[in-house]
Design a protein around this motif. Structure first.
Motif, PDB file in Angstrom:
ATOM      1  N   SER A  61     -78.671 -37.654  23.786  1.00 15.05           N
ATOM      2  CA  SER A  61     -78.353 -38.902  24.486  1.00 15.05           C
ATOM      3  C   SER A  61     -77.022 -38.782  25.203  1.00 15.05           C
ATOM      4  O   SER A  61     -76.229 -37.864  24.960  1.00 15.05           O
ATOM      5  N   SER A  62     -76.787 -39.726  26.101  1.00 14.05           N
ATOM      6  CA  SER A  62     -75.518 -39.816  26.818  1.00 14.05           C
ATOM      7  C   SER A  62     -75.176 -41.278  27.045  1.00 14.05           C
ATOM      8  O   SER A  62     -76.053 -42.086  27.382  1.00 14.05           O
ATOM      9  N   ASP A  63     -73.897 -41.608  26.861  1.00 19.45           N
ATOM     10  CA  ASP A  63     -73.432 -42.971  27.098  1.00 19.45           C
ATOM     11  C   ASP A  63     -73.182 -43.239  28.579  1.00 19.45           C
ATOM     12  O   ASP A  63     -72.990 -44.391  28.977  1.00 19.45           O
ATOM     13  N   ALA A  64     -73.161 -42.194  29.404  1.00 23.72           N
ATOM     14  CA  ALA A  64     -72.805 -42.333  30.820  1.00 23.72           C
ATOM     15  C   ALA A  64     -73.975 -42.890  31.624  1.00 23.72           C
ATOM     16  O   ALA A  64     -75.129 -42.897  31.179  1.00 23.72           O
ATOM     17  N   ILE A  65     -73.674 -43.354  32.833  1.00 22.29           N
ATOM     18  CA  ILE A  65     -74.737 -43.753  33.764  1.00 22.29           C
ATOM     19  C   ILE A  65     -75.492 -42.496  34.181  1.00 22.29           C
ATOM     20  O   ILE A  65     -74.900 -41.530  34.668  1.00 22.29           O
ATOM     21  N   ALA A  66     -76.786 -42.491  33.981  1.00 22.13           N
ATOM     22  CA  ALA A  66     -77.589 -41.291  34.209  1.00 22.13           C
ATOM     23  C   ALA A  66     -77.789 -41.024  35.694  1.00 22.13           C
ATOM     24  O   ALA A  66     -77.922 -41.964  36.490  1.00 22.13           O
TER      25      ALA A  66
END
Length: 323
Positions: free
Chosen positions: A119-124
């Protein structure tokens, strides 16, 4: 066994050859086969194993495992690791997560990975999700991470449910589409590089490649593929030259247990791009590991026709408000 170097063998032609050798249902057979002597089975060792099962009267639905195949350490002897479709789907999901990780890190975006999810917290970046699942049995951990991502970003994340195990309709999500993980066993024989294709090695060529990729139907104003990808030793980007640009392309990424094929496009709309992408994936890193990916619709039909097999289902979810 008949041997035709000019064509791929199929399960059915191999079964016919075995029948001509006198092998029939109920026989007990021990096989020690050098694949280069067999030739070019369309789906690698699986094609030969399926043909042997057919000749011996086994049903495809029977328990996996094939005790009549004896492995050897010699490089030119049939090497076949018997894996269940569930294991293959896990390997497909892990390879796809490796690609996601490379794309996000090339953008300088943070990410995290556990045995249950990436997962990533950033805007994809466009066409990429904030989360992909890696374990079909870790749904509780995955739902906790979905909640954390939602709280952190203030919106529900796009996510890839790699095993179609999450029911998110009542949690504010809508299903974007379903697809199949696909798998082809290694041929163990390096294919020839298709004519007219080149590996993308500099930022200018990557910009032209991405322009064609967008023109083929992936419309966005953002730059999805950054030059940092070109220095990743596990990523190869290929394009088919056409004038000053490219009229077809694909991305190949390497994982410990598989090589992935993705982002296949063709501006001419011909299926040759799929065949060429498979050849490129086969020679990019190693012909001795399986090729994997995911597709749906016409693309899935074409990859199946070229020797891939569906080994599992996945689903892409978005927030039900369309964000």
């Amino acid at each position: 066994m008949a041997h035709y170097r000019s064509a791929f063998h199929t399960r059915f032609t191999l079964a016919k050859d075995l029948d001509n050798l006198g092998i029939s249902a109920g026989d007990m057979v021990m096989v020690h086969a050098a694949m280069k002597r067999v030739g070019h089975p369309l789906n690698g060792p699986d094609e030969l194993i399926d043909a042997l099962r057919d000749a011996l009267g086994f049903r495809r639905s029977e328990q996996q495992g094939f005790p009549m195949i004896r492995n050897s350490s010699q490089s030119d002897i049939l090497k076949h690791t018997v894996r269940s479709d569930a294991e293959k789907a896990r390997i497909c999901a892990a390879n796809n997560a490796d690609l996601y990780q490379a794309i996000f890190r090339a953008h300088g975006l943070p990410d995290q990975r556990t045995s249950a999810f990436w997962s990533s917290d950033a805007i994809a970046p466009p066409y990429y999700s904030n989360m992909t699942t890696l374990d079909p049995d870790a749904t509780e951990e995955q739902l906790i991470e979905i909640g954390r991502l939602t709280d952190r970003s203030g919106r529900r994340p796009g996510l890839k449910d790699g095993f179609s195990r999450l029911d998110l309709v009542n949690k504010g999500f809508q299903l974007l589409f379903s697809a199949s993980w696909i798998w082809a066993e290694p041929h163990g024989i390096a294919a020839r590089a298709p004519q007219g294709w080149a590996r993308i090695r500099d930022a200018a060529a990557l910009d032209r490649w991405e322009h064609s990729w967008k023109e083929s139907g992936s419309q966005t104003d953002a730059n999805v593929f950054t030059p940092a990808l070109l220095s990743d030793p596990n990523i190869h980007i290929y394009g088919r030259l056409a004038g000053d640009g490219f009229d077809a392309g694909c991305i190949v990424n390497r994982s410990p247990e598989a090589v992935g094929i993705s982002n296949i496009f063709s501006l001419t709309g011909t299926p040759q791009a799929f065949r060429d992408a498979i050849s490129l994936a086969n020679i990019a890193f190693s012909p001795d590991v399986p090729l994997v990916g995911y597709d749906s619709g016409a693309a899935l039909h074409e990859m199946t026709r070229l020797g891939f097999r569906s080994v599992g289902k996945l689903r892409i979810w978005l927030s039900d408000d369309g964000s």
